[in-house]
Design a protein around this motif. Structure first.
Motif, short mmCIF file in Angstrom:
data_model
loop_
_atom_site.label_atom_id
_atom_site.label_comp_id
_atom_site.label_asym_id
_atom_site.label_seq_id
_atom_site.Cartn_x
_atom_site.Cartn_y
_atom_site.Cartn_z
N CYS A 145 0.83 -1.21 0.00
CA CYS A 145 0.00 0.00 0.00
C CYS A 145 0.87 1.26 0.00
O CYS A 145 0.34 2.38 -0.08
CB CYS A 145 -0.93 0.02 1.22
SG CYS A 145 -2.28 -1.14 1.09
N LEU A 146 2.18 1.11 0.12
CA LEU A 146 3.05 2.30 0.19
C LEU A 146 3.11 3.04 -1.15
O LEU A 146 3.46 4.22 -1.20
CB LEU A 146 4.48 1.90 0.61
CG LEU A 146 4.67 1.42 2.05
CD1 LEU A 146 6.08 0.87 2.25
CD2 LEU A 146 4.40 2.56 3.04
N GLY A 147 2.82 2.31 -2.24
CA GLY A 147 2.79 2.97 -3.56
C GLY A 147 4.14 3.07 -4.24
O GLY A 147 4.21 3.58 -5.37
N ILE A 148 5.21 2.62 -3.59
CA ILE A 148 6.56 2.77 -4.15
C ILE A 148 6.65 2.11 -5.54
O ILE A 148 7.11 2.72 -6.50
CB ILE A 148 7.62 2.17 -3.19
CG1 ILE A 148 7.65 2.96 -1.88
CG2 ILE A 148 9.01 2.15 -3.84
CD1 ILE A 148 8.38 2.27 -0.74
N GLY B 105 6.30 4.08 -8.76
CA GLY B 105 4.88 4.09 -8.42
C GLY B 105 4.21 2.80 -8.85
O GLY B 105 4.43 2.34 -9.97
N GLY B 106 3.38 2.25 -7.96
CA GLY B 106 2.66 1.03 -8.31
C GLY B 106 2.29 0.22 -7.09
O GLY B 106 2.56 0.62 -5.96
#
Lengths: 183, 279
Positions: free
Chosen positions: B232-235, B241-242
């Motif tokens: 869920c961090l989005g890294i 991003g992803g």
């Protein structure tokens, strides 16, 4: 759409690049990583000439594997760029235009890119075998004693890159994760 | 008592590293393919496609998956009924590593820490030895790249921070690492023991088949929960991003002291290389 670009980058080509662009880079670039950067910055501090004129050029943060018999180069993916953050603003100030590596850059590098009109490209970390296929010629031009960390001139064809930091405030390492973050 | 020649150990170490650096395991490839199916980010999908293509190409051409062929980490379990013959076991291991890195055209990345003088043959190796019952020797070769190693962290938590503190520390380590360690990563975690043992457990957990849950149900549940939080961090792949920041979280634990709660995080890039042989 994937843009075809050529190194050294022409001013109009450079001006058109925006964070999030996928590009295929062809032309001449120079490898340099931790030890080569340290030496280059020591030369600058001593007022000596660099082994190549960085003005208008692109540096690729990479230390390749030795080539197998019959190959041009061994695996040759990017290394972590943030380790070069300590050196990059100085080189950008001398006219270095492009940097290729992996992972985010510190604020001082992002600012140097904006101030000097440069660009930072992300190559895919860990895709060393794939990237080796884009390298058509290799020539060690300085610091041969550093082995893999020597400065090499590479002729590349269609090296797949993503514009990660542009000169206009775009930074994919901030925009991308922000878009997919979930609390 | 069973005699095992150190020559056989040398050969085994050499062939394990030759294989590990060029052939990604089906465990990792399976997780990368599953991530590609799920990933929503266009850059994330493109990166995952390149990684899968790269891994297949490397195996086909016997090329290193990544130019960072790592420091040569070896876990060796020696049965207490084994007698090594034919020379120095430590030298045999070093020779096996030296041969693999030369024959495989792997990068010599090892140097003295202060003078930065390269040994030019990727030795010395990092060898962790354990004596176990039996008359066999188990060797695991785990070449470790430093883009991810540099992002490893040790947290000496206090008991008051408890389970929640442990979970938060692991997620924080991954968040701070961001795009640096070549995500999607495998997160190795060691909980308890002493400072150095926590990190050894974190490292050892990375030799497990990627994505295989801990046999301890409590740890397996924590692994699932942490993987979800991390993703869920989005890294995302390569930090662009992803949804795919980690492929797996592996945890090991050990008793610790009444005053402490060590948590070590050993970060592993997507080139999660490990090969095992039993002699």
């Amino acid at each position: 759409m994937v843009k075809q670009i050529h190194a050294p980058l022409q001013p109009e080509e450079l001006a058109s690049l925006r964070a999030g662009d996928s590009v295929l880079l062809s032309g001449t670039i120079y490898t340099g990583r931790d030890a080569a950067h340290k030496r280059m910055c020591a030369l600058i501090a001593d007022g000596q000439a660099l082994p190549f004129d960085v003005r208008g050029q692109v540096i690729y943060y990479a230390g390749p594997c030795p080539a197998k018999t019959g190959d041009v180069i061994g695996s040759c993916g990017p290394t972590t760029s943030s380790r070069m953050d300590a050196y990059s603003p100085l080189l950008c100030g001398l006219g270095l235009i492009g940097m290729i590596g992996k992972g985010p850059r510190g604020p001082q590098v992002v600012e140097a890119i904006q101030r000097n009109g440069g660009v930072y490209f992300a190559a895919t970390g860990g895709a060393g075998a794939l990237i080796a296929g884009c390298v058509k010629a290799v020539n060690v031009i300085a610091f041969d004693d550093l082995g893999t960390e020597a400065i090499r001139e590479l002729k590349v064809e269609n090296l797949p890159l993503i514009v990660a930091v542009d000169a206009h405030g775009g930074n994919l390492y901030e925009q991308g994760p922000a878009q997919y973050r979930r609390e | 008592m069973r005699e095992i020649s150190t020559q056989l150990v040398e050969e085994t170490v050499c062939s394990l590293f030759l294989s590990a650096c060029c052939e990604i395991g089906s465990d990792v490839l399976g997780l990368l393919n599953a991530a590609l199916d799920r990933e929503e980010s266009p850059f994330g999908r493109e990166v995952l496609r390149q990684l899968i293509e790269n891994d297949e190409l490397a195996a086909r051409r016997r090329m290193p998956i990544c130019q960072d062929t790592g420091m040569a980490v070896i876990f060796m379990e020696v049965g207490q009924d084994v007698h090594f013959t034919g020379g120095d076991i430590n030298e045999a291991i070093e020779t096996g590593v030296r041969r693999a890195y030369r024959e495989g055209c792997f990068r010599a990345s090892v140097l003295t820490p202060l003078g930065r003088v390269n040994t030019k043959d990727n030795t010395p190796a990092i060898v962790h030895t354990r004596i176990v019952p039996g008359d066999r020797v188990t060797l695991t070769a785990a070449p470790k790249g430093f883009g991810s190693e540099n992002m490893s962290r040790l947290f000496m938590l206090t008991p008051s921070q408890g389970v929640q503190g442990v979970k938060d520390a692991v997620v924080e380590a991954v968040r701070l690492a961001g795009g640096n360690p070549c995500p999607p990563v495998v997160v190795g975690v060691g909980i308890g023991g002493t400072a150095e043992y926590a990190m050894l457990m974190a490292k050892h957990s990375l030799t497990r088949e990627c994505g295989e849950p801990s046999p301890d149900p409590e740890l397996a549940a924590m692994e699932r929960e942490l993987l979800e939080r991390i993703n869920c961090l989005g890294i995302g792949p390569q930090g662009l991003g992803g949804r795919t920041t980690a492929l797996a979280v592996h945890i090991e634990q050990m008793h610790t002291h009444i005053a402490g709660l060590p948590v070590a995080v050993n970060m592993q890039c997507h080139a999660a290389r490990h090969k095992t042989a039993v002699i």
